[in-house]
Scaffold this motif. Sequence first.
Motif: not given
Length: 394
Positions: A144-152
Motif C-alpha cells: 500500500c505504501e509503494l502504491l500510494g494507496a490507503p492502508a485500509t
Amino acid sequence: MHIDLVDRDRYATSGPPHEQLAWLRANSPVHWHDGEPGFWAVTRYEDVVHVSRHSDLFSSSKKLALFEELPEDQIALQRLMMLNQDPPEHTRRRSLVNRGFTPRTIGALEQHIRDICDDLLDKCSGEVDFVTEVSAPLPLYVICELLGAPATDRDKLFSWSNRMIGAQDPDYASTPDEGSGAAMEVYAYANELAAQRRATPKNDIITKLLQPDEKGETLGEDEFDLFVLLLIVAGNETTRNAASGGMLTLFDHPDQWDRLVADPTLARTAADEIVRWVSPVNLFRRTSMADQVLGGQEIKDGDKVVVFYSSANRDASVFPDPDVFDIGRTPNTHIGFGGGGAHFCLGNHLAKLELRVLFEQLARRRPRIRQAGPARRLRSNFINGIKELPVTIA
C-alpha cells in the motif's frame, strides 16, 4: 521410489516432498515426470541456475512461467506480464519498473517497516493467528505504501492475492473462475490508481512508473495493470509465506530461536536462511527452445521444463549440511529469489528487509512467542504457503 512432485494434497499436508527431491538430485537430477503433459523436473542447483540464466534456451514466454496449461487466448494476454516475458521485451519492461525499486528507494523504507512491525506486535496478545495478524499484513501495508494507496486497502489486496494464488485450495476459491475474477478486479483497481496519479502526482512508485523514462518510454495500460497485479501477488505471497514458514521453522528449531533472542542482529543472516529453508516459491516452468542436453538428458524443442527451488536450496554440493537450519549460515547462496538471469526477483532487497526487521523485532519484543496449535498449509505446488499458524504472544 514413486515420484510425484506436483501432488497438491501432499503439499497441503506436509509441504515439499524433500525425500523425493533428495533422491532425484542423487539419481536423476533431470527427470522425466509423467503428467498431462509430462515434463522435465530439474532438481539440482547447478542445473536450475543454468536454466534460469539462459532465457534464449528456456523460455518464460512460449508457454508462460506457471505450471498450469492455459488456452492460447489466455497465454497471449499473460505474455504482457514481466513474469511471462523473455528478453528483449522483458529487458525493456524491467528497465522501466526498476525505477521504483532502487536500493535507495527500498532503504528509505526501513524505519517505516519497523514502525509497521511494532504496530502489528503491539496489537497482538494472547492467542492469535500469526498469518492474519502479522505475516500477511506486513507486506500488504508495504505494498500500500509503494502504491500510494490507503492502508485500509490491504484487506482487498489480501483477498485478491488469496483468490489468485489459492485457486486450488478450497478455503480460497470455490470455482476455477475465482482467480480470473480477482485478476479483473485488480485491473480495475490499477486503472483507478493510474487515473488518480495522472490527475494528482505523488511521491510513490505509481507516479514514477506512469512518467516517461529518460528515453521517453512509458508502460502501456495493459502493461501497467499487469505490473500492479504482479506486485500485489509476488510482493505479498513471497514475504508473507517466508515469514510464516520462518516462524514455524523457528518453533521447530527452538535452539535457533534462542540464538536469535540472544542476538537479534542475527536476523540479517536468518532472513536468508529462512528463504533458503522455506523456499516460498517452489517451482517455475520454462519451455525448451531447442533440442539440447541438460544434466545428461536429451531435451527436445518444445518440452516442458520445471525448475524446483525447494530442491536446489537443499543441494549438498552447494550448502554444507543442507538439512540443518542455521540462522548464522554464511555464505548463503540460496536461490529462493530465483536462479539469477533475467527473472531474478525484482523485490528481493525489499523482501529481505521486511524479513530482517520483522524477526529482529520479534526477537527483541516478543521473545516468549510460542506455537499454540498445528499449522495449516496451502494446497498449492507453486507457493509453499502457510494459511494458519496459531501462536501465543505474551
